[in-house]
Design a protein around this motif. Structure first.
Motif, PDB file in Angstrom:
ATOM      1  N   VAL A  87      -3.070  -5.338 -12.085  1.00  0.00           N
ATOM      2  CA  VAL A  87      -3.137  -5.116 -10.636  1.00  0.00           C
ATOM      3  C   VAL A  87      -4.496  -4.494 -10.348  1.00  0.00           C
ATOM      4  O   VAL A  87      -4.942  -3.587 -11.072  1.00  0.00           O
ATOM      5  CB  VAL A  87      -1.995  -4.205 -10.158  1.00  0.00           C
ATOM      6  N   ALA A  88      -5.172  -4.980  -9.305  1.00  0.00           N
ATOM      7  CA  ALA A  88      -6.561  -4.589  -9.085  1.00  0.00           C
ATOM      8  C   ALA A  88      -6.923  -4.601  -7.607  1.00  0.00           C
ATOM      9  O   ALA A  88      -6.182  -5.107  -6.761  1.00  0.00           O
ATOM     10  CB  ALA A  88      -7.482  -5.544  -9.843  1.00  0.00           C
TER      11      ALA A  88
ATOM     12  N   ARG B 244     -14.338  -1.073   2.684  1.00  0.00           N
ATOM     13  CA  ARG B 244     -12.924  -0.752   2.857  1.00  0.00           C
ATOM     14  C   ARG B 244     -12.092  -1.747   2.067  1.00  0.00           C
ATOM     15  O   ARG B 244     -12.290  -2.952   2.184  1.00  0.00           O
ATOM     16  CB  ARG B 244     -12.571  -0.828   4.342  1.00  0.00           C
ATOM     17  N   THR B 245     -11.204  -1.243   1.243  1.00  0.00           N
ATOM     18  CA  THR B 245     -10.322  -2.141   0.506  1.00  0.00           C
ATOM     19  C   THR B 245      -9.452  -2.888   1.505  1.00  0.00           C
ATOM     20  O   THR B 245      -9.006  -2.333   2.497  1.00  0.00           O
ATOM     21  CB  THR B 245      -9.412  -1.367  -0.460  1.00  0.00           C
ATOM     22  N   GLU B 246      -9.219  -4.146   1.241  1.00  0.00           N
ATOM     23  CA  GLU B 246      -8.410  -4.968   2.142  1.00  0.00           C
ATOM     24  C   GLU B 246      -7.074  -5.350   1.522  1.00  0.00           C
ATOM     25  O   GLU B 246      -6.054  -5.352   2.197  1.00  0.00           O
ATOM     26  CB  GLU B 246      -9.178  -6.256   2.509  1.00  0.00           C
ATOM     27  N   ARG B 247      -7.094  -5.689   0.231  1.00  0.00           N
ATOM     28  CA  ARG B 247      -5.898  -6.257  -0.391  1.00  0.00           C
ATOM     29  C   ARG B 247      -5.660  -5.686  -1.785  1.00  0.00           C
ATOM     30  O   ARG B 247      -6.596  -5.292  -2.470  1.00  0.00           O
ATOM     31  CB  ARG B 247      -6.040  -7.784  -0.509  1.00  0.00           C
ATOM     32  N   LEU B 248      -4.411  -5.701  -2.146  1.00  0.00           N
ATOM     33  CA  LEU B 248      -3.976  -5.366  -3.499  1.00  0.00           C
ATOM     34  C   LEU B 248      -3.734  -6.704  -4.204  1.00  0.00           C
ATOM     35  O   LEU B 248      -3.040  -7.569  -3.674  1.00  0.00           O
ATOM     36  CB  LEU B 248      -2.679  -4.559  -3.418  1.00  0.00           C
TER      37      LEU B 248
ATOM     38  N   ARG C 198      -7.469 -15.197 -12.301  1.00  0.00           N
ATOM     39  CA  ARG C 198      -7.033 -15.900 -11.091  1.00  0.00           C
ATOM     40  C   ARG C 198      -6.011 -15.024 -10.385  1.00  0.00           C
ATOM     41  O   ARG C 198      -5.160 -14.391 -11.024  1.00  0.00           O
ATOM     42  CB  ARG C 198      -6.447 -17.268 -11.423  1.00  0.00           C
ATOM     43  N   ASP C 199      -6.115 -14.998  -9.077  1.00  0.00           N
ATOM     44  CA  ASP C 199      -5.124 -14.269  -8.288  1.00  0.00           C
ATOM     45  C   ASP C 199      -3.786 -14.985  -8.387  1.00  0.00           C
ATOM     46  O   ASP C 199      -3.696 -16.186  -8.140  1.00  0.00           O
ATOM     47  CB  ASP C 199      -5.539 -14.227  -6.806  1.00  0.00           C
ATOM     48  N   ILE C 200      -2.761 -14.233  -8.733  1.00  0.00           N
ATOM     49  CA  ILE C 200      -1.400 -14.749  -8.648  1.00  0.00           C
ATOM     50  C   ILE C 200      -0.959 -14.624  -7.198  1.00  0.00           C
ATOM     51  O   ILE C 200      -0.408 -15.549  -6.609  1.00  0.00           O
ATOM     52  CB  ILE C 200      -0.459 -13.978  -9.595  1.00  0.00           C
ATOM     53  N   GLU C 201      -1.265 -13.453  -6.614  1.00  0.00           N
ATOM     54  CA  GLU C 201      -0.999 -13.213  -5.194  1.00  0.00           C
ATOM     55  C   GLU C 201      -1.758 -11.957  -4.780  1.00  0.00           C
ATOM     56  O   GLU C 201      -2.118 -11.138  -5.628  1.00  0.00           O
ATOM     57  CB  GLU C 201       0.497 -13.041  -4.948  1.00  0.00           C
ATOM     58  N   ALA C 202      -2.021 -11.815  -3.494  1.00  0.00           N
ATOM     59  CA  ALA C 202      -2.667 -10.616  -2.960  1.00  0.00           C
ATOM     60  C   ALA C 202      -1.995 -10.238  -1.651  1.00  0.00           C
ATOM     61  O   ALA C 202      -1.530 -11.118  -0.915  1.00  0.00           O
ATOM     62  CB  ALA C 202      -4.157 -10.859  -2.736  1.00  0.00           C
ATOM     63  N   TRP C 203      -1.936  -8.921  -1.381  1.00  0.00           N
ATOM     64  CA  TRP C 203      -1.242  -8.415  -0.194  1.00  0.00           C
ATOM     65  C   TRP C 203      -2.144  -7.448   0.542  1.00  0.00           C
ATOM     66  O   TRP C 203      -2.828  -6.624  -0.061  1.00  0.00           O
ATOM     67  CB  TRP C 203       0.042  -7.686  -0.604  1.00  0.00           C
ATOM     68  N   ARG C 204      -2.117  -7.539   1.862  1.00  0.00           N
ATOM     69  CA  ARG C 204      -2.944  -6.654   2.688  1.00  0.00           C
ATOM     70  C   ARG C 204      -2.411  -5.224   2.594  1.00  0.00           C
ATOM     71  O   ARG C 204      -1.211  -4.988   2.713  1.00  0.00           O
ATOM     72  CB  ARG C 204      -2.940  -7.128   4.138  1.00  0.00           C
TER      73      ARG C 204
END
Length: 197
Positions: free
Chosen positions: A14-15, A162-166, A183-189
């Motif tokens: 997680v990044a 500013r960080t936008e997504r996890l 590769r992103d598996i998924e990202a969330w705001r």
């Protein structure tokens, strides 16, 4: 075709990822190092990230549980003001740039993410958080390029962002002699920015 020899597992972490303009700024600062140390294995700019929790090889059944937990948690976690600064290295073989800004919030977010992973039954080796962004790795016969490249980054101070997504990320690390790709598996705001202290 599956990147992984065992399709029942996936190597994940997680990044957070800097925005494109912050990455471009750092890439400009790295131009002398790119030219001066061509034997370093440079990470692709699109792969640059700040790891909050390295979870390692996980079963394909654990990953959906973690996705659900991160999706539910991200909106309630504040976005952070961060920046990239300076340079350093680990074991004379891994070159990085440091992270500046709301480090207290970054440590809190990392602890939350790790707690969420454990609540999903994910077992992983706990590593102390040392906020950084990995830039390159040296070859085994080269013990000087990384320290020299790090010295060239000493004065680098990137603009705040500013960080936008996890991001939940999968990697092919250890899958052969080629470069590491993510590769992103998924990202969330993430939620609203924390109020200034």
């Amino acid at each position: 075709m599956d990147d992984h020899p065992d399709s029942r597992t996936l190597r994940v972490f997680v990044a957070l990822a800097p925005p494109d303009d912050a990455k471009d700024e750092l890439a400009r600062a790295l131009r002398p190092a790119y030219a001066g140390y061509p034997r370093l294995r440079w990470n692709r700019i699109e792969d640059w990230h700040i790891t909050l929790a390295f979870l390692g090889e996980q079963s394909s059944t654990a990953v959906p549980l973690l996705r659900s937990a991160l999706a539910a948690a991200a909106p309630s976690r504040p976005a952070l003001q961060l920046g990239l600064r300076g340079g350093g290295y680990f074991d004379q073989r891994l070159l990085w740039t440091g992270v500046d800004g709301d480090l207290e919030g970054l440590h809190r977010l990392a602890a939350d993410v790790r707690d969420l992973a454990r609540s999903c039954g994910i077992d992983f080796r706990e590593r102390p958080l040392n906020p950084h962004l990995t830039l390159a790795r040296s070859r085994r016969d080269d013990s000087v390029s990384v320290p020299l490249a790090a010295a060239g980054l000493t004065g680098f101070v990137g603009r705040p962002w500013r960080t936008e997504r996890l991001h939940l990320v999968g990697s092919n690390i250890g899958r052969g002699p080629g470069p590491i790709h993510y590769r992103d598996i998924e990202a969330w705001r993430l939620g609203v920015a924390a109020a200034p202290a």
